[in-house]
Design a protein around this motif. Structure first.
Motif, mmCIF file in Angstrom:
data_model
loop_
_atom_site.group_PDB
_atom_site.id
_atom_site.type_symbol
_atom_site.label_atom_id
_atom_site.label_comp_id
_atom_site.label_asym_id
_atom_site.label_seq_id
_atom_site.Cartn_x
_atom_site.Cartn_y
_atom_site.Cartn_z
ATOM 1 N N ARG A 48 0.847 -1.199 0.000
ATOM 2 C CA ARG A 48 0.000 0.000 0.000
ATOM 3 C C ARG A 48 0.882 1.249 0.000
ATOM 4 O O ARG A 48 0.655 2.179 -0.776
ATOM 5 C CB ARG A 48 -0.923 -0.010 1.209
ATOM 6 C CG ARG A 48 -1.765 1.235 1.352
ATOM 7 C CD ARG A 48 -2.646 1.160 2.610
ATOM 8 N NE ARG A 48 -3.194 2.442 2.917
ATOM 9 C CZ ARG A 48 -2.635 3.341 3.747
ATOM 10 N NH1 ARG A 48 -1.504 3.066 4.364
ATOM 11 N NH2 ARG A 48 -3.217 4.490 3.956
ATOM 12 N N ARG A 72 -4.843 1.499 -11.230
ATOM 13 C CA ARG A 72 -5.560 0.216 -11.356
ATOM 14 C C ARG A 72 -4.974 -0.825 -10.412
ATOM 15 O O ARG A 72 -5.704 -1.641 -9.843
ATOM 16 C CB ARG A 72 -5.515 -0.282 -12.799
ATOM 17 C CG ARG A 72 -6.419 0.486 -13.740
ATOM 18 C CD ARG A 72 -6.523 -0.169 -15.115
ATOM 19 N NE ARG A 72 -5.252 -0.213 -15.823
ATOM 20 C CZ ARG A 72 -4.764 0.770 -16.579
ATOM 21 N NH1 ARG A 72 -5.446 1.897 -16.727
ATOM 22 N NH2 ARG A 72 -3.614 0.641 -17.191
ATOM 23 N N THR A 74 -3.998 -0.461 -7.497
ATOM 24 C CA THR A 74 -4.417 -0.304 -6.101
ATOM 25 C C THR A 74 -5.459 -1.337 -5.704
ATOM 26 O O THR A 74 -5.619 -1.623 -4.521
ATOM 27 C CB THR A 74 -4.948 1.117 -5.810
ATOM 28 O OG1 THR A 74 -6.105 1.374 -6.621
ATOM 29 C CG2 THR A 74 -3.876 2.165 -6.024
ATOM 30 N N ALA A 75 -6.131 -1.926 -6.677
ATOM 31 C CA ALA A 75 -7.061 -3.013 -6.373
ATOM 32 C C ALA A 75 -6.317 -4.182 -5.730
ATOM 33 O O ALA A 75 -6.908 -4.978 -4.995
ATOM 34 C CB ALA A 75 -7.779 -3.470 -7.642
ATOM 35 N N ASN A 76 -5.018 -4.282 -5.987
ATOM 36 C CA ASN A 76 -4.203 -5.377 -5.456
ATOM 37 C C ASN A 76 -3.277 -4.948 -4.320
ATOM 38 O O ASN A 76 -2.717 -5.802 -3.634
ATOM 39 C CB ASN A 76 -3.350 -5.980 -6.571
ATOM 40 C CG ASN A 76 -4.192 -6.514 -7.702
ATOM 41 O OD1 ASN A 76 -5.254 -7.086 -7.491
ATOM 42 N ND2 ASN A 76 -3.736 -6.310 -8.923
ATOM 43 N N SER A 80 -6.473 2.902 -1.157
ATOM 44 C CA SER A 80 -7.868 3.257 -1.438
ATOM 45 C C SER A 80 -7.960 4.509 -2.301
ATOM 46 O O SER A 80 -6.962 5.218 -2.511
ATOM 47 C CB SER A 80 -8.595 3.516 -0.112
ATOM 48 O OG SER A 80 -8.060 4.690 0.503
ATOM 49 N N LEU A 111 -10.459 5.297 -11.821
ATOM 50 C CA LEU A 111 -11.284 4.738 -10.736
ATOM 51 C C LEU A 111 -12.699 4.462 -11.208
ATOM 52 O O LEU A 111 -13.282 3.430 -10.849
ATOM 53 C CB LEU A 111 -11.269 5.669 -9.527
ATOM 54 C CG LEU A 111 -9.933 5.782 -8.788
ATOM 55 C CD1 LEU A 111 -9.974 6.948 -7.809
ATOM 56 C CD2 LEU A 111 -9.599 4.473 -8.095
ATOM 57 N N MET A 114 -12.680 1.307 -13.083
ATOM 58 C CA MET A 114 -12.514 0.156 -12.199
ATOM 59 C C MET A 114 -13.832 -0.227 -11.530
ATOM 60 O O MET A 114 -14.036 -1.396 -11.208
ATOM 61 C CB MET A 114 -11.456 0.458 -11.131
ATOM 62 C CG MET A 114 -10.048 0.550 -11.673
ATOM 63 S SD MET A 114 -8.870 1.224 -10.481
ATOM 64 C CE MET A 114 -8.892 -0.037 -9.189
ATOM 65 N N GLU A 115 -14.712 0.729 -11.326
ATOM 66 C CA GLU A 115 -16.001 0.455 -10.692
ATOM 67 C C GLU A 115 -16.954 -0.289 -11.607
ATOM 68 O O GLU A 115 -17.882 -0.944 -11.151
ATOM 69 C CB GLU A 115 -16.650 1.765 -10.215
ATOM 70 C CG GLU A 115 -15.932 2.398 -9.047
ATOM 71 C CD GLU A 115 -16.542 3.731 -8.646
ATOM 72 O OE1 GLU A 115 -17.568 4.135 -9.218
ATOM 73 O OE2 GLU A 115 -15.971 4.376 -7.748
#
Length: 116
Positions: A48, A72, A74-76, A80, A111, A114-115
Motif C-alpha cells: 500500500r 488500477r 491499487t485493487a491489489n 484506497s 477509478l 474500475m467500478e
C-alpha cells in the motif's frame, strides 16, 4: 515476476510478456529484476505504501500511462481512493498544481473504469 503479477495482475503481465520482442527483452528483464525483484519485493514498506509513493512520483513526473496502470493496481495493493486523493493533494503542493490537476483527471477516469 510473482510480485509483479500480484501487484499489476496476470492480465497486464501476460500482455507485457506477449508484446516483448528481442529489441526490448533486456529492458523488460531489467524492470522485473530491479523494480519487482528488489524494490517492490522488499518488506521495508507495505505494498500500500509503495503504491502511494509510486502514484505520487508518476503524477509529479507526468508519466500518465504508468499512473493509470498503478491506480488500477491499487485493487491489489490495498491503497484506497481516499489514499490516492491524499497523495495527489501532496503532489499539488510539492510537485505542482498542473501535475496534480492532470493526475486527478486520470485518477477519476481510472477509478470510474474500475467500478464498472
Amino acid at each position: 515476476m510473482a510480485t509483479r503479477r500480484q501487484v499489476l495482475g496476470n492480465a497486464h503481465v501476460d500482455r507485457a510478456n506477449a508484446n516483448m520482442t528481442p529489441f526490448d527483452t533486456d529492458f523488460q528483464t531489467m524492470i522485473v529484476e530491479s523494480a519487482w525483484g528488489t524494490v517492490w519485493a522488499d518488506d521495508a514498506l507495505t505494498r500500500r505504501e509503495r503504491s502511494m509513493v509510486t502514484i505520487a512520483l508518476l503524477a509529479a513526473l507526468g508519466h500518465h500511462e504508468e499512473l493509470a496502470m498503478h491506480i488500477r493496481a491499487t485493487a491489489n495493493t490495498g491503497a484506497s481512493a481516499e489514499d490516492i486523493k491524499e497523495v495527489l493533494m501532496h503532489v499539488a503542493i510539492y510537485g505542482g498544481v498542473p501535475a496534480a490537476n492532470t493526475a486527478f483527471k486520470i485518477a477519476k477516469e481510472t477509478l470510474a473504469g474500475m467500478e464498472k
